[in-house]
Design an enzyme around this catalytic site. Structure first.
Site, mmCIF file in Angstrom:
data_model
loop_
_atom_site.group_PDB
_atom_site.id
_atom_site.type_symbol
_atom_site.label_atom_id
_atom_site.label_comp_id
_atom_site.label_asym_id
_atom_site.label_seq_id
_atom_site.Cartn_x
_atom_site.Cartn_y
_atom_site.Cartn_z
ATOM 1 N N ALA A 279 0.835 -1.209 0.000
ATOM 2 C CA ALA A 279 0.000 0.000 0.000
ATOM 3 C C ALA A 279 0.862 1.248 0.000
ATOM 4 O O ALA A 279 0.509 2.261 0.590
ATOM 5 C CB ALA A 279 -0.917 -0.002 1.215
ATOM 6 N N ARG B 41 -3.590 9.278 -9.362
ATOM 7 C CA ARG B 41 -4.766 9.454 -10.217
ATOM 8 C C ARG B 41 -6.068 9.646 -9.425
ATOM 9 O O ARG B 41 -7.103 9.960 -9.997
ATOM 10 C CB ARG B 41 -4.913 8.261 -11.173
ATOM 11 C CG ARG B 41 -4.001 8.378 -12.386
ATOM 12 C CD ARG B 41 -4.133 7.178 -13.285
ATOM 13 N NE ARG B 41 -3.404 6.034 -12.757
ATOM 14 C CZ ARG B 41 -3.580 4.782 -13.178
ATOM 15 N NH1 ARG B 41 -4.489 4.506 -14.097
ATOM 16 N NH2 ARG B 41 -2.867 3.801 -12.655
ATOM 17 N N GLN C 238 7.963 1.958 3.255
ATOM 18 C CA GLN C 238 8.800 1.890 2.056
ATOM 19 C C GLN C 238 8.963 3.337 1.599
ATOM 20 O O GLN C 238 8.069 3.907 0.974
ATOM 21 C CB GLN C 238 8.110 1.050 0.967
ATOM 22 C CG GLN C 238 8.991 0.830 -0.245
ATOM 23 C CD GLN C 238 8.201 0.330 -1.465
ATOM 24 O OE1 GLN C 238 6.984 0.511 -1.558
ATOM 25 N NE2 GLN C 238 8.903 -0.293 -2.389
ATOM 26 N N ASN D 47 -34.695 22.057 26.665
ATOM 27 C CA ASN D 47 -33.761 21.277 27.474
ATOM 28 C C ASN D 47 -32.450 21.994 27.733
ATOM 29 O O ASN D 47 -31.645 21.538 28.523
ATOM 30 C CB ASN D 47 -33.482 19.923 26.802
ATOM 31 C CG ASN D 47 -32.911 20.086 25.412
ATOM 32 O OD1 ASN D 47 -33.209 21.040 24.711
ATOM 33 N ND2 ASN D 47 -32.072 19.146 25.009
HETATM 34 C C1 UD1 Z 1 1.459 -4.826 -10.835
HETATM 35 C C2 UD1 Z 1 2.122 -6.105 -11.349
HETATM 36 C C3 UD1 Z 1 1.398 -6.570 -12.618
HETATM 37 C C4 UD1 Z 1 -0.061 -6.781 -12.318
HETATM 38 C C5 UD1 Z 1 -0.689 -5.513 -11.731
HETATM 39 C C6 UD1 Z 1 -2.075 -5.812 -11.273
HETATM 40 C C7 UD1 Z 1 4.476 -5.974 -10.746
HETATM 41 C C8 UD1 Z 1 5.839 -5.656 -11.205
HETATM 42 N N1 UD1 Z 1 3.503 -5.830 -11.629
HETATM 43 O O1 UD1 Z 1 1.655 -3.846 -11.823
HETATM 44 O O2 UD1 Z 1 1.981 -7.769 -13.103
HETATM 45 O O3 UD1 Z 1 -0.743 -7.158 -13.501
HETATM 46 O O4 UD1 Z 1 0.067 -5.063 -10.581
HETATM 47 O O5 UD1 Z 1 -2.691 -4.604 -10.904
HETATM 48 O O6 UD1 Z 1 4.297 -6.377 -9.609
HETATM 49 N N2 UD1 Z 1 3.401 -0.800 -4.594
HETATM 50 C C9 UD1 Z 1 4.155 -0.563 -3.466
HETATM 51 N N3 UD1 Z 1 5.458 -0.196 -3.608
HETATM 52 C C10 UD1 Z 1 6.038 -0.056 -4.822
HETATM 53 C C11 UD1 Z 1 5.258 -0.321 -5.966
HETATM 54 C C12 UD1 Z 1 3.938 -0.697 -5.825
HETATM 55 O O7 UD1 Z 1 3.659 -0.665 -2.352
HETATM 56 O O8 UD1 Z 1 7.227 0.277 -4.866
HETATM 57 C C13 UD1 Z 1 1.999 -1.214 -4.437
HETATM 58 C C14 UD1 Z 1 1.032 -0.179 -4.954
HETATM 59 O O9 UD1 Z 1 0.585 0.636 -3.898
HETATM 60 C C15 UD1 Z 1 -0.114 -1.013 -5.500
HETATM 61 C C16 UD1 Z 1 0.563 -2.334 -5.910
HETATM 62 O O10 UD1 Z 1 1.789 -2.359 -5.223
HETATM 63 O O11 UD1 Z 1 -1.039 -1.318 -4.497
HETATM 64 C C17 UD1 Z 1 0.737 -2.463 -7.381
HETATM 65 O O12 UD1 Z 1 1.535 -1.408 -7.840
HETATM 66 P P1 UD1 Z 1 1.351 -0.803 -9.273
HETATM 67 O O13 UD1 Z 1 2.346 0.248 -9.497
HETATM 68 O O14 UD1 Z 1 -0.081 -0.460 -9.464
HETATM 69 O O15 UD1 Z 1 1.739 -2.063 -10.149
HETATM 70 P P2 UD1 Z 1 1.479 -2.258 -11.658
HETATM 71 O O16 UD1 Z 1 2.546 -1.609 -12.395
HETATM 72 O O17 UD1 Z 1 0.091 -1.915 -11.977
#
Ligand code: UD1
Ligand code: CA
Length: 458
Positions: free
Chosen positions: A10, A16, A75, A386
């Site tokens: 998270a 967005r 993180q 009251n």
């Molecule tokens: C990720 C997956 C992809 C999958 C998609 C589904 C990877 C590399 N890719 O892509 O295969 O189809 O989700 O939605 O895993 N987050 C962190 N720290 C970070 C990066 C992300 O906590 O450094 C969390 C984000 O808050 C989010 C989730 O991980 O909840 C996914 O991150 P996001 O950047 O949306 O991943 P995608 O590129 O969409």
């Protein structure tokens, strides 16, 4: 049995959403996105839940103070999902299995996840995938000719033919914690986005001869993430549809299942009828045969059997006894307790008030900090005064009293049993049992009265 740890990612910014609120605190069905994910985890009896936070972390943490089962890991820089998982791993024990979930994927169900956890306990890697008509944005599952999962390729790294694969990665996986730890340590960021991809552990599992078990989710919305408010609204509608179906399954009639919103927990008895545009918040219980008219809001309320609530009522923090009749246009505020058979009519407001069996308060009345017996009739326009500007005081009306219309009861005051208050009285001293109290200025009458006349302007 190997104990289960859940890592919830998270840390993403959620740009967005265009919001000052961290994304995982946005509400779905009246509860933060993260609450939904935590409840899916608790349905699996997870021993530990680690939330990896970044943007707005303090606000997120403070929303969940008191939830001792959550561990928080920051993180600071978002270097990818693999890097995020790496932040949580030091808190986990190698003997167990780990399930990775996402704070912005709220509708995932414990029942969907359970087989993944069981698979991880059998020393395999379980991966949740989804078949999509349009998989753009998702990592794609690359399978061998025999259909075995080989690896995941992110869209930005995929070849044109890989982009045509329709099986997407949900990101949700479960595997032994020890193995996850060793693979995550091997991840590099040599890819199109310069990130540490959690998805690269799939190829490492295959390399090490660990079998990768894919599970395909039946309903894609269950694994859909919330990236913007349009997706949030889409998931809200889907969630509400499901709530409506659950209500109907448990014996409630919904005049339009698309026009009822449950933002919390609603339990219904049998043969309940709910008209259109009713909103339930917090925890609400409806007894058998309760009828709710259109445009009502009920929050944290307990409604007895056979109660009828007519349109446009707001009921909050109230307990309503069986057979009571409420509304239209009534406002019952916190600590209102109505006994059986009470009638509350239009434009009546109650607060911190108990009303006894069969009493009637039918029109245009305010009752605050009051204790009202049974068989009482409160006439139109009655007000309990009251509040003296500093303190609240109590009004007591005993059984079978009759309060004439437009009376002011200046608290603290007690109206005795069976007493009658004449219309228009302003009562500031106690009234004995059985007596009549009438406080009204004497009438003055002048026959053939001539009104003053304005002199004509010259
Ligand atoms: C990720 C997956 C992809 C999958 C998609 C589904 C990877 C590399 N890719 O892509 O295969 O189809 O989700 O939605 O895993 N987050 C962190 N720290 C970070 C990066 C992300 O906590 O450094 C969390 C984000 O808050 C989010 C989730 O991980 O909840 C996914 O991150 P996001 O950047 O949306 O991943 P995608 O590129 O969409
Ligand atoms: Ca995403």
């Amino acid at each position: 049995m190997q104990q289960l740890s859940v890592i919830i990612l998270a840390a993403g910014q959620g740009k967005r959403m265009v919001s000052d609120l961290p994304k995982v605190l946005h509400l779905l069905g009246g509860r933060p996105l993260l609450t939904h994910v935590l409840s899916a985890a608790s349905g699996l009896e997870a021993a530990i839940c680690v939330v990896v936070y970044g943007h707005g972390g303090e606000t997120v943490k403070s929303t969940f103070v008191g939830e001792s089962s959550i561990l928080w890991v920051e993180q600071a820089e978002q270097l990818g999902t693999g890097h995020a998982v790496a932040q949580a791993l030091p808190l986990l024990d190698d003997a167990g299995v780990t399930l990775v979930l996402y704070g912005d994927v709220p509708l995932i169900q414990s029942e969907t996840l359970r087989p993944l956890v069981d698979t991880a306990r059998q020393n395999q890697l379980a991966l949740l995938t989804v078949q999509l008509a349009d998989p753009s944005g998702y990592g794609r599952i690359v399978r061998s000719d025999q259909g075995r999962v080989q690896r995941i390729v992110e869209e930005k790294d995929a070849t044109p033919s890989e982009r045509c694969l329709s099986e997407g990665n949900t990101g949700i996986l479960a595997v032994s914690t020890a193995k996850l730890r060793s693979w995550v340590a091997e991840l590099t960021n040599e890819n199109a986005q310069g990130e540490y991809y959690l998805t690269d552990v799939i190829a490492l599992a295959v390399r090490d001869g660990v079998s990768v078990q894919p599970f395909t989710v039946v309903e894609p919305l269950e694994v859909q993430g919330v990236n913007d408010r349009r997706q949030l609204a889409e998931l809200e509608r889907y969630y509400q549809q499901q709530q409506a179906e659950n209500l109907m399954r448990s014996g409630a009639t919904l005049l339009d299942p698309n026009r009822v919103d449950v933002r919390g927990i609603l339990r219904t008895g049998k043969d309940v009828v709910i008209d259109v545009n009713v909103v339930f918040e917090g925890t609400v219980r409806l007894g058998d045969r309760v009828k709710i008219g259109p445009f009502c809001v009920l929050k944290d309320a307990v409604i007895g059997d056979d109660v009828e609530i007519l349109s446009h009522c707001r009921i909050e923090g109230a307990e309503i006894g069986p057979g009571a009749h409420i509304g239209p246009f009534a406002r019952l505020r916190p600590e209102t307790r109505l006994a059986a058979g009470v009638h509350i009519g239009n434009f009546v407001e109650t607060k911190k008030t108990d009303i006894g069996y069969g009493s009637k308060v039918n029109h245009l009345t305010y009752l605050g900090d009051a204790e009202i017996g049974s068989g009482v009739n409160v006439g139109a326009g009655t007000i309990t005064c009251n509040y003296d500007g500093a303190n609240k005081h109590k009004t007591i009306i005993e059984d079978d009293a009759f309060i004439g219309s437009n009376s002011s009861l200046v608290a603290p005051v007690r109206i005795g049993q069976g007493a009658t208050i004449g219309a228009g009285s302003s009562v500031s001293r106690d009234v004995p049992d059985g007596s009549l109290c009438l406080i009204r200025a004497p009438r003055k009458e002048v026959a053939n009265w001539q009104r003053p006349v304005k002199p004509k302007k010259p």
